[in-house]
Structure formats: C-alpha cells, structure tokens
Design a protein around this motif. Sequence first.
Motif, PDB file in Angstrom:
ATOM      1  N   VAL A 149       0.877  -1.160   0.000  1.00 36.83           N
ATOM      2  CA  VAL A 149       0.000   0.000   0.000  1.00 36.83           C
ATOM      3  C   VAL A 149       0.911   1.205   0.000  1.00 36.83           C
ATOM      4  O   VAL A 149       1.816   1.307   0.841  1.00 36.83           O
ATOM      5  CB  VAL A 149      -0.936   0.024   1.231  1.00 36.83           C
ATOM      6  CG1 VAL A 149      -1.888   1.212   1.160  1.00 36.83           C
ATOM      7  CG2 VAL A 149      -1.716  -1.273   1.346  1.00 36.83           C
ATOM      8  N   TRP A 150       0.733   2.076  -0.973  1.00 38.67           N
ATOM      9  CA  TRP A 150       1.606   3.239  -1.074  1.00 38.67           C
ATOM     10  C   TRP A 150       0.782   4.521  -1.130  1.00 38.67           C
ATOM     11  O   TRP A 150      -0.393   4.508  -1.501  1.00 38.67           O
ATOM     12  CB  TRP A 150       2.538   3.142  -2.274  1.00 38.67           C
ATOM     13  CG  TRP A 150       1.883   3.019  -3.619  1.00 38.67           C
ATOM     14  CD1 TRP A 150       1.598   1.862  -4.291  1.00 38.67           C
ATOM     15  CD2 TRP A 150       1.405   4.088  -4.455  1.00 38.67           C
ATOM     16  NE1 TRP A 150       0.984   2.147  -5.489  1.00 38.67           N
ATOM     17  CE2 TRP A 150       0.862   3.511  -5.608  1.00 38.67           C
ATOM     18  CE3 TRP A 150       1.393   5.467  -4.336  1.00 38.67           C
ATOM     19  CZ2 TRP A 150       0.322   4.264  -6.645  1.00 38.67           C
ATOM     20  CZ3 TRP A 150       0.843   6.226  -5.364  1.00 38.67           C
ATOM     21  CH2 TRP A 150       0.318   5.620  -6.508  1.00 38.67           C
ATOM     22  N   ALA A 151       1.429   5.598  -0.726  1.00 42.02           N
ATOM     23  CA  ALA A 151       0.797   6.906  -0.764  1.00 42.02           C
ATOM     24  C   ALA A 151       1.860   7.929  -1.114  1.00 42.02           C
ATOM     25  O   ALA A 151       3.020   7.809  -0.710  1.00 42.02           O
ATOM     26  CB  ALA A 151       0.165   7.248   0.582  1.00 42.02           C
ATOM     27  N   GLU A 152       1.444   8.920  -1.889  1.00 45.47           N
ATOM     28  CA  GLU A 152       2.353  10.001  -2.255  1.00 45.47           C
ATOM     29  C   GLU A 152       1.796  11.324  -1.768  1.00 45.47           C
ATOM     30  O   GLU A 152       0.589  11.537  -1.725  1.00 45.47           O
ATOM     31  CB  GLU A 152       2.526  10.070  -3.769  1.00 45.47           C
ATOM     32  CG  GLU A 152       3.312   8.914  -4.317  1.00 45.47           C
ATOM     33  CD  GLU A 152       3.506   8.990  -5.821  1.00 45.47           C
ATOM     34  OE1 GLU A 152       3.026   9.952  -6.464  1.00 45.47           O
ATOM     35  OE2 GLU A 152       4.133   8.071  -6.358  1.00 45.47           O
ATOM     36  N   LEU A 153       2.717  12.196  -1.421  1.00 47.80           N
ATOM     37  CA  LEU A 153       2.392  13.541  -0.982  1.00 47.80           C
ATOM     38  C   LEU A 153       3.171  14.513  -1.858  1.00 47.80           C
ATOM     39  O   LEU A 153       4.410  14.488  -1.849  1.00 47.80           O
ATOM     40  CB  LEU A 153       2.766  13.723   0.484  1.00 47.80           C
ATOM     41  CG  LEU A 153       2.483  15.062   1.126  1.00 47.80           C
ATOM     42  CD1 LEU A 153       0.971  15.311   1.192  1.00 47.80           C
ATOM     43  CD2 LEU A 153       3.093  15.139   2.512  1.00 47.80           C
ATOM     44  N   ALA A 154       2.441  15.296  -2.650  1.00 47.05           N
ATOM     45  CA  ALA A 154       3.103  16.266  -3.523  1.00 47.05           C
ATOM     46  C   ALA A 154       3.743  17.354  -2.669  1.00 47.05           C
ATOM     47  O   ALA A 154       3.178  17.787  -1.664  1.00 47.05           O
ATOM     48  CB  ALA A 154       2.099  16.870  -4.493  1.00 47.05           C
ATOM     49  N   LEU A 155       4.922  17.775  -3.081  1.00 44.14           N
ATOM     50  CA  LEU A 155       5.601  18.885  -2.408  1.00 44.14           C
ATOM     51  C   LEU A 155       5.246  20.165  -3.147  1.00 44.14           C
ATOM     52  O   LEU A 155       5.540  20.296  -4.325  1.00 44.14           O
ATOM     53  CB  LEU A 155       7.107  18.643  -2.414  1.00 44.14           C
ATOM     54  CG  LEU A 155       7.577  17.392  -1.671  1.00 44.14           C
ATOM     55  CD1 LEU A 155       9.055  17.160  -1.896  1.00 44.14           C
ATOM     56  CD2 LEU A 155       7.252  17.516  -0.188  1.00 44.14           C
ATOM     57  N   ALA A 156       4.611  21.085  -2.445  1.00 46.70           N
ATOM     58  CA  ALA A 156       4.159  22.336  -3.091  1.00 46.70           C
ATOM     59  C   ALA A 156       5.309  23.302  -3.223  1.00 46.70           C
ATOM     60  O   ALA A 156       6.202  23.352  -2.442  1.00 46.70           O
ATOM     61  CB  ALA A 156       3.043  22.960  -2.260  1.00 46.70           C
TER      62      ALA A 156
END
Length: 156
Positions: A149-156
């Motif tokens: 299970v993976w999740a990504e968080l965009a860097l603003a």
Amino acid sequence: MNSRIPTRQVPAPGAGADAVRPLREFAMAFTSSPRGARLARRLVSHRLDTWGHPYGGRANDALTLITAELTANAVRHGHVPGRDFHVRLAHGTDALRIEVSDTRTERVPVPCDREPPGDAESGRGLLVVAELATRWAVAPREGAPGKTVWAELALA
C-alpha cells in the motif's frame, strides 16, 4: 470528516510505481507488532526531519500520520506469524512516497468513500490516508508474496 470523501486511488495495480524517482531513500523491515509500527512511524518522521521536512511541518505531519495508518493496518490486517512488514520512504523532487508491504495477499484494502457509522471503533484509517495523500493505491508486492500500500504527498 465529510460523509463522502473521494478516494484518490489509482486503479491499475502498480500504477505510479516509478512516479517518485528518489533523490533519497530509506527502507527497513519491522516486526509485525504495534511496537514495530510505532518504530516505523518514528523513524519515518525522523528521516523526513533530516531531509529538511521539520517536525511539525506540513509534509512531516501528513506523511507521519499516513505512515501510522498504513503500518497499523499492516500489523492488524496483514500480519502473518513470523513475517515482518517493510517500509520504504522515497524523497523525489516533486513528491514524497511511503510504501508499506506485508505478506498477506488475501486481505486487500477496499477503497470506500463513506465513513463507518459514528459508533464504529475502526474503519477510518484509509479515509485519513485518502484525505492527506495526493494519491494512493494498493499493488501486488514486487519480488515477494503480499501487497504494498503506497501513498504520495506532492511537495508544493
């Protein structure tokens, strides 16, 4: 939380597997226990801090909470006696990615866009992940039985 939160799940298995080309990477196996989940969460938070995403910052707080939910699920629903779960944290130029792998193939999280009833004691973890992550998904584990299970968080 809203009663209907859209999941940001990418439907194709393995989709986005190379979306975060890591500039930095951390990976480790943990004992499939509450203590292992707690240690994974703390090490991810510490690693993010050393990579320039300080404690209390948006990226560190969000990814630490996502890690807590995914590792708790790996321990609670993905536990196979004698098997560890694995965590991989990748820091790319545009995003951070957390992957939690366990060896249980038959218990794949089902995306849901509704909260459980108000008196339910569990069932909100993936809603939290969906709300915090830019995108997330479940994919077959590469090179071993199980799932990631993976999740990504965009860097603003």
